[in-house]
Motif scaffolding. Structure first.
Motif, mmCIF file in Angstrom:
data_model
loop_
_atom_site.group_PDB
_atom_site.id
_atom_site.type_symbol
_atom_site.label_atom_id
_atom_site.label_comp_id
_atom_site.label_asym_id
_atom_site.label_seq_id
_atom_site.Cartn_x
_atom_site.Cartn_y
_atom_site.Cartn_z
ATOM 1 N N PHE A 54 -6.646 -0.953 4.289
ATOM 2 C CA PHE A 54 -6.113 0.267 3.352
ATOM 3 C C PHE A 54 -6.914 0.473 2.191
ATOM 4 N N LEU A 56 -6.588 2.615 -1.263
ATOM 5 C CA LEU A 56 -5.689 3.814 -1.699
ATOM 6 C C LEU A 56 -6.340 4.333 -3.095
ATOM 7 N N GLN A 63 0.615 7.693 -1.386
ATOM 8 C CA GLN A 63 0.598 6.339 -1.807
ATOM 9 C C GLN A 63 1.602 5.408 -1.352
ATOM 10 N N PRO A 65 3.763 2.341 -0.294
ATOM 11 C CA PRO A 65 3.923 1.027 -0.702
ATOM 12 C C PRO A 65 3.432 0.081 0.412
ATOM 13 N N ARG A 66 2.724 -0.934 0.296
ATOM 14 C CA ARG A 66 2.297 -2.097 1.252
ATOM 15 C C ARG A 66 3.380 -2.381 2.043
ATOM 16 N N GLU A 67 4.430 -2.499 1.747
ATOM 17 C CA GLU A 67 5.529 -3.152 2.567
ATOM 18 C C GLU A 67 5.899 -1.915 3.569
ATOM 19 N N ALA A 69 3.760 0.263 4.816
ATOM 20 C CA ALA A 69 2.335 0.434 5.716
ATOM 21 C C ALA A 69 2.472 -0.767 6.702
ATOM 22 N N GLN A 70 3.157 -2.174 6.141
ATOM 23 C CA GLN A 70 3.061 -3.357 7.068
ATOM 24 C C GLN A 70 4.089 -3.110 8.020
ATOM 25 N N VAL A 75 -1.617 -4.907 8.676
ATOM 26 C CA VAL A 75 -2.359 -4.717 7.322
ATOM 27 C C VAL A 75 -2.932 -6.066 6.972
ATOM 28 N N ARG A 77 -6.130 -5.811 4.767
ATOM 29 C CA ARG A 77 -6.734 -5.687 3.725
ATOM 30 C C ARG A 77 -6.250 -4.270 2.788
ATOM 31 N N TRP A 78 -5.866 -4.609 1.463
ATOM 32 C CA TRP A 78 -5.223 -3.597 0.728
ATOM 33 C C TRP A 78 -5.996 -3.388 -0.516
ATOM 34 N N THR A 79 -6.669 -2.403 -0.698
ATOM 35 C CA THR A 79 -7.593 -2.076 -1.864
ATOM 36 C C THR A 79 -7.107 -0.706 -2.647
#
Length: 112
Positions: A54, A56, A63, A65-67, A69-70, A75, A77-79
């Motif tokens: 991802f 962002l 937007q 939250p990573r949690e 998306a997971q 997931v 990679r998270w940029t």
């Protein structure tokens, strides 16, 4: 994709022509609507099994939250990008390309 969405979903401060030329706008619209291929742009949202990366952009329309998306994606990679909006490939092509390179570099090394 219409003019209103391009303005609202990009990092343009309300002035769409500060980020895109009229030719770029017309090209994007013509790619999707006359060819009836807008549906293919949604395919990445349906694929949750493969490793996902991802990027962002601060002015994007969502937007997550990573949690969150997971829960739906694998997931890996998270940029968080320093600038850009929903149309990142047009707005910040170099940033996005570098993130792609960094993501795929690991796979290339696995093959060597």
């Amino acid at each position: 994709m219409d003019h209103e969405k391009l303005r609202a979903w990009s990092d343009c401060g309300g002035d769409i022509e500060s980020r895109f030329t009229k030719d770029e706008l017309l090209t994007q619209i013509m790619i999707y609507w006359p060819t009836e291929s807008i549906g293919t742009s949604f395919l990445p949202y349906y694929d949750s099994k493969v490793p996902a990366a991802f990027a962002l952009f601060p002015k994007d329309i969502g937007q997550p939250p990573r949690e969150w998306a997971q829960r739906f994606f694998n997931v890996q990679r998270w940029t968080v990008m320093p600038r850009g909006g929903h149309f990142a490939v047009m707005e910040e092509a170099a940033l996005l390309a570098e993130d792609f390179r960094a993501w795929f570099r690991q796979f290339r090394q696995d093959l060597l």
